[in-house]
Design a protein around this motif. Structure first.
Motif, mmCIF file in Angstrom:
data_model
loop_
_atom_site.group_PDB
_atom_site.id
_atom_site.type_symbol
_atom_site.label_atom_id
_atom_site.label_comp_id
_atom_site.label_asym_id
_atom_site.label_seq_id
_atom_site.Cartn_x
_atom_site.Cartn_y
_atom_site.Cartn_z
ATOM 1 N N SER A 147 0.808 -1.208 0.000
ATOM 2 C CA SER A 147 0.000 0.000 0.000
ATOM 3 C C SER A 147 0.845 1.264 0.000
ATOM 4 C CB SER A 147 -0.902 0.009 1.230
ATOM 5 O OG SER A 147 -0.111 0.209 2.397
ATOM 6 N N TYR A 148 0.165 2.392 -0.136
ATOM 7 C CA TYR A 148 0.814 3.679 -0.022
ATOM 8 C C TYR A 148 0.853 4.073 1.452
ATOM 9 C CZ TYR A 148 0.109 4.105 -5.056
ATOM 10 O OH TYR A 148 0.132 3.908 -6.406
ATOM 11 N N PHE A 149 1.862 3.598 2.166
ATOM 12 C CA PHE A 149 2.019 4.007 3.547
ATOM 13 C C PHE A 149 2.342 5.504 3.573
ATOM 14 C CE2 PHE A 149 3.545 -0.309 5.417
ATOM 15 C CZ PHE A 149 2.314 -0.844 5.118
ATOM 16 N N GLY A 150 2.017 6.127 4.663
ATOM 17 C CA GLY A 150 2.447 7.505 4.843
ATOM 18 C C GLY A 150 1.614 8.536 4.132
ATOM 19 N N VAL A 151 0.319 8.273 3.912
ATOM 20 C CA VAL A 151 -0.535 9.289 3.300
ATOM 21 C C VAL A 151 -0.660 10.470 4.261
ATOM 22 C CG1 VAL A 151 -2.866 9.814 2.503
ATOM 23 C CG2 VAL A 151 -1.802 7.648 1.881
ATOM 24 N N SER A 152 -0.218 11.649 3.816
ATOM 25 C CA SER A 152 -0.161 12.837 4.669
ATOM 26 C C SER A 152 0.298 13.989 3.803
ATOM 27 C CB SER A 152 0.840 12.619 5.808
ATOM 28 O OG SER A 152 2.124 12.365 5.270
ATOM 29 N N LEU A 153 0.440 15.169 4.395
ATOM 30 C CA LEU A 153 1.001 16.286 3.645
ATOM 31 C C LEU A 153 2.396 15.945 3.164
ATOM 32 C CD1 LEU A 153 0.817 19.275 2.714
ATOM 33 C CD2 LEU A 153 1.841 19.885 4.913
ATOM 34 N N ILE A 154 3.193 15.324 4.042
ATOM 35 C CA ILE A 154 4.566 14.925 3.693
ATOM 36 C C ILE A 154 4.725 13.455 4.088
ATOM 37 C CG2 ILE A 154 7.013 15.457 3.906
ATOM 38 C CD1 ILE A 154 6.202 18.185 5.066
ATOM 39 N N PRO A 155 4.675 12.518 3.128
ATOM 40 C CA PRO A 155 4.732 11.097 3.480
ATOM 41 C C PRO A 155 5.989 10.682 4.240
ATOM 42 C CG PRO A 155 3.916 11.371 1.255
ATOM 43 C CD PRO A 155 4.386 12.720 1.701
ATOM 44 N N PHE A 156 7.135 11.289 3.919
ATOM 45 C CA PHE A 156 8.384 10.830 4.532
ATOM 46 C C PHE A 156 9.260 12.029 4.872
ATOM 47 C CE2 PHE A 156 11.154 6.849 4.592
ATOM 48 C CZ PHE A 156 12.073 7.392 5.467
ATOM 49 N N ILE A 157 9.292 12.398 6.159
ATOM 50 C CA ILE A 157 10.203 13.440 6.625
ATOM 51 C C ILE A 157 11.447 12.754 7.180
ATOM 52 C CG2 ILE A 157 10.571 15.330 8.245
ATOM 53 C CD1 ILE A 157 7.614 15.882 8.206
ATOM 54 N N LEU A 158 12.586 13.042 6.596
ATOM 55 C CA LEU A 158 13.840 12.496 7.121
ATOM 56 C C LEU A 158 14.329 13.410 8.249
ATOM 57 C CD1 LEU A 158 16.042 10.400 7.077
ATOM 58 C CD2 LEU A 158 17.209 11.735 5.303
ATOM 59 N N ASP A 159 15.012 14.490 7.897
ATOM 60 C CA ASP A 159 15.491 15.438 8.908
ATOM 61 C C ASP A 159 14.960 16.841 8.632
ATOM 62 O OD1 ASP A 159 16.932 15.771 6.619
ATOM 63 O OD2 ASP A 159 18.914 15.737 7.545
ATOM 64 N N GLY A 160 13.825 16.929 7.962
ATOM 65 C CA GLY A 160 13.219 18.216 7.659
ATOM 66 C C GLY A 160 12.469 18.801 8.840
ATOM 67 N N LYS A 161 11.963 20.026 8.659
ATOM 68 C CA LYS A 161 11.254 20.737 9.717
ATOM 69 C C LYS A 161 9.957 21.327 9.172
ATOM 70 C CE LYS A 161 15.554 22.167 12.027
ATOM 71 N NZ LYS A 161 16.372 23.324 12.479
ATOM 72 N N VAL A 162 8.900 21.198 9.963
ATOM 73 C CA VAL A 162 7.626 21.852 9.677
ATOM 74 C C VAL A 162 7.286 22.702 10.894
ATOM 75 C CG1 VAL A 162 5.197 21.572 9.099
ATOM 76 C CG2 VAL A 162 6.882 19.946 8.204
ATOM 77 N N LEU A 163 7.186 24.016 10.686
ATOM 78 C CA LEU A 163 7.078 24.952 11.797
ATOM 79 C C LEU A 163 5.950 25.952 11.559
ATOM 80 C CD1 LEU A 163 10.902 25.868 11.894
ATOM 81 C CD2 LEU A 163 9.775 24.050 13.207
ATOM 82 N N ASN A 164 5.280 26.348 12.629
ATOM 83 C CA ASN A 164 4.364 27.499 12.603
ATOM 84 C C ASN A 164 3.310 27.400 11.501
ATOM 85 O OD1 ASN A 164 6.104 28.789 14.623
ATOM 86 N ND2 ASN A 164 7.494 29.165 12.924
ATOM 87 N N LEU A 165 2.767 26.205 11.315
ATOM 88 C CA LEU A 165 1.862 25.949 10.193
ATOM 89 C C LEU A 165 0.490 25.533 10.689
ATOM 90 C CD1 LEU A 165 1.528 25.568 7.070
ATOM 91 C CD2 LEU A 165 2.144 23.158 7.451
ATOM 92 N N ASN A 166 -0.549 26.050 10.027
ATOM 93 C CA ASN A 166 -1.918 25.602 10.238
ATOM 94 C C ASN A 166 -2.352 24.715 9.069
ATOM 95 O OD1 ASN A 166 -2.937 27.422 12.599
ATOM 96 N ND2 ASN A 166 -1.975 28.856 11.180
ATOM 97 N N ILE A 167 -2.998 23.619 9.386
ATOM 98 C CA ILE A 167 -3.675 22.801 8.376
ATOM 99 C C ILE A 167 -5.152 22.827 8.727
ATOM 100 C CG2 ILE A 167 -3.971 20.480 7.446
ATOM 101 C CD1 ILE A 167 -1.020 20.015 7.866
ATOM 102 N N ILE A 168 -5.970 23.339 7.819
ATOM 103 C CA ILE A 168 -7.364 23.622 8.118
ATOM 104 C C ILE A 168 -8.279 22.928 7.108
ATOM 105 C CG2 ILE A 168 -9.088 25.433 8.441
ATOM 106 C CD1 ILE A 168 -6.839 25.463 10.525
ATOM 107 N N ASP A 169 -9.288 22.227 7.617
ATOM 108 C CA ASP A 169 -10.327 21.605 6.786
ATOM 109 C C ASP A 169 -9.724 20.711 5.706
ATOM 110 O OD1 ASP A 169 -12.215 22.978 8.288
ATOM 111 O OD2 ASP A 169 -12.318 24.658 6.897
ATOM 112 N N ALA A 170 -8.882 19.791 6.161
ATOM 113 C CA ALA A 170 -8.225 18.856 5.241
ATOM 114 C C ALA A 170 -8.635 17.427 5.578
ATOM 115 C CB ALA A 170 -6.712 19.001 5.324
#
Length: 395
Positions: free
Chosen positions: A204-227
């Protein structure tokens, strides 16, 4: 003789009336301007790379009557028109005064923080940028939103595409997210990311999300709305899998579904699976999770200081997803935070406490510099435009 006296009197009256009219209508000192109630944002986040920024304000009087001041002009100065300029990192209180009325706001100042960031301004820019692995497969790549991006309900591709990995086919390392995505308090809104196929779990497609595979990245100060995020395993809102990266100061209002939760591959409100070197903190969730847990499916990492809207469901006791029975969690019911390892200093917030910042376990630093609250609202991320977002409104 009488006529001469009368003419003199009439002339005096006419000249006097003209002078009064000129004084009242043709000339105004600063003190003559009308003043009225003032309204400023609760807080703004401004970087020196933004240049001079006009403070958005509302006034019932004349703008010319407003005087502006900063309690620390060495950090943030403000001119007579209400434009602020950052001079160094720190905080300042900006005050507007109009007659007997005044209003103050907090400015969080950063210096050259976003100088080397690429600005993302539109839906088209977002989709084009993150469709190319070269744009997110390096720690040197940094992106910042400059406004809310509304996808209009579209089904979109996740950043990095679909995770087709299994025991025979490893995940393409070029599609691992290693960049920084900083929302600056803005939102990605109204979109769907879902598994386009129905397949066996091991294909299957594991990791269904905004970013399926984050290695050493950063997600900061973000809103996800009505998704909506829908997959067959390790589904999450921000990450499918995060191995070494950071998710910090984010707000999520979304539906997250894993159809394979009953097979031991649970979903999570933030991430499907969190690796041992990953860090997640200061996240607020208002989510519906099916086939998983509130914060993460499997958590091997460090999850702290996160909060979920709590609406306890009065239905049957649910089993863990690693048992042969699917579960559904709705905005923080009696199920656990995550499988394997708990989120520390993380609580469920009851409806009557959503507008009370003291009830949230966000870190003191986050409450001071990243989050704000206003009467009638739940906590929201401080934005570069000073706006209080509608999605944080209570009731």
């Amino acid at each position: 003789m009488i006529d001469a006296v009368m003419k003199k009197i009439l002339w005096t009256i006419i000249i006097g009336s003209f002078f009064v009219m000129f004084t009242a209508c043709g000339h105004k000192d600063q003190d003559d301007y009308l003043t009225g109630a003032l309204s400023l944002p609760v807080a703004m986040s401004i970087d020196s790379s933004d240049g001079s920024v006009m403070i958005p304000y509302q006034s019932e009087g004349d703008s010319e009557a407003i005087s502006w001041s900063s309690d620390d002009p060495e950090v943030v100065s403000v001119d007579a028109a209400g434009q602020v300029t950052v001079h160094k990192r720190g905080q300042a209180i900006i005050t507007a005064q109009s007659g007997a009325y005044s209003a103050s706001m907090k400015v969080i100042a950063t210096y050259d923080k976003y100088t080397d960031y690429t600005r993302i301004r539109t839906k088209a820019e977002f989709l084009a940028t993150f469709s190319q692995p070269a744009n997110f497969n390096s720690p040197d790549k940094k992106y910042v939103l400059t406004t809310d991006i509304d996808f209009g309900g579209d089904r979109i591709e996740p950043i990095g595409g679909w995770d087709l990995s299994d025991q025979d086919t490893p995940y393409d390392p070029n599609r691992q997210f290693r960049a920084t995505l900083d929302g600056r308090g803005f939102a990605l809104k109204n979109f769907v990311i879902s598994n386009p196929l129905t397949t066996k779990v091991d294909q299957s497609y594991f990791g269904v999300s905004l970013i399926p595979f984050i290695l050493d990245g950063k997600v900061l100060n973000l809103n996800i709305i009505d998704a909506t995020f829908e997959g067959t395993g390790f589904t999450g809102s921000i990450a499918g899998k995060i191995l070494e990266g950071t998710i910090e100061n984010c707000f999520v209002r979304a539906t997250i579904i894993s159809s394979s939760g009953n097979l031991g591959i649970p979903s999570g409100g933030i991430a499907g699976i969190v690796g041992p070197d990953a860090v997640i903190r200061n996240v607020i969730l208002d989510v519906y999770v099916s086939g998983g847990f509130i914060y993460a499916g499997f958590n091997f990492g460090t999850g702290t200081n996160s909060n979920a809207v709590s609406e306890t469901l009065a239905d049957q006791d649910r089993r863990r997803p690693i048992m042969n029975s699917a579960i559904t969690t709705n905005k923080g019911d009696e199920d656990e935070d995550a499988a394997l390892k708990d989120f520390l200093d993380s609580v469920r917030i009851e409806n009557e406490d959503l507008g009370n910042m003291d009830q949230y376990t966000l870190t003191p630093a986050a409450k001071e510099t990243a989050w704000a609250i206003s009467e009638g609202y739940m906590p929201f991320l401080i934005r570069a435009d000073g706006m209080t977002p509608d999605w944080a409104r209570l009731g």
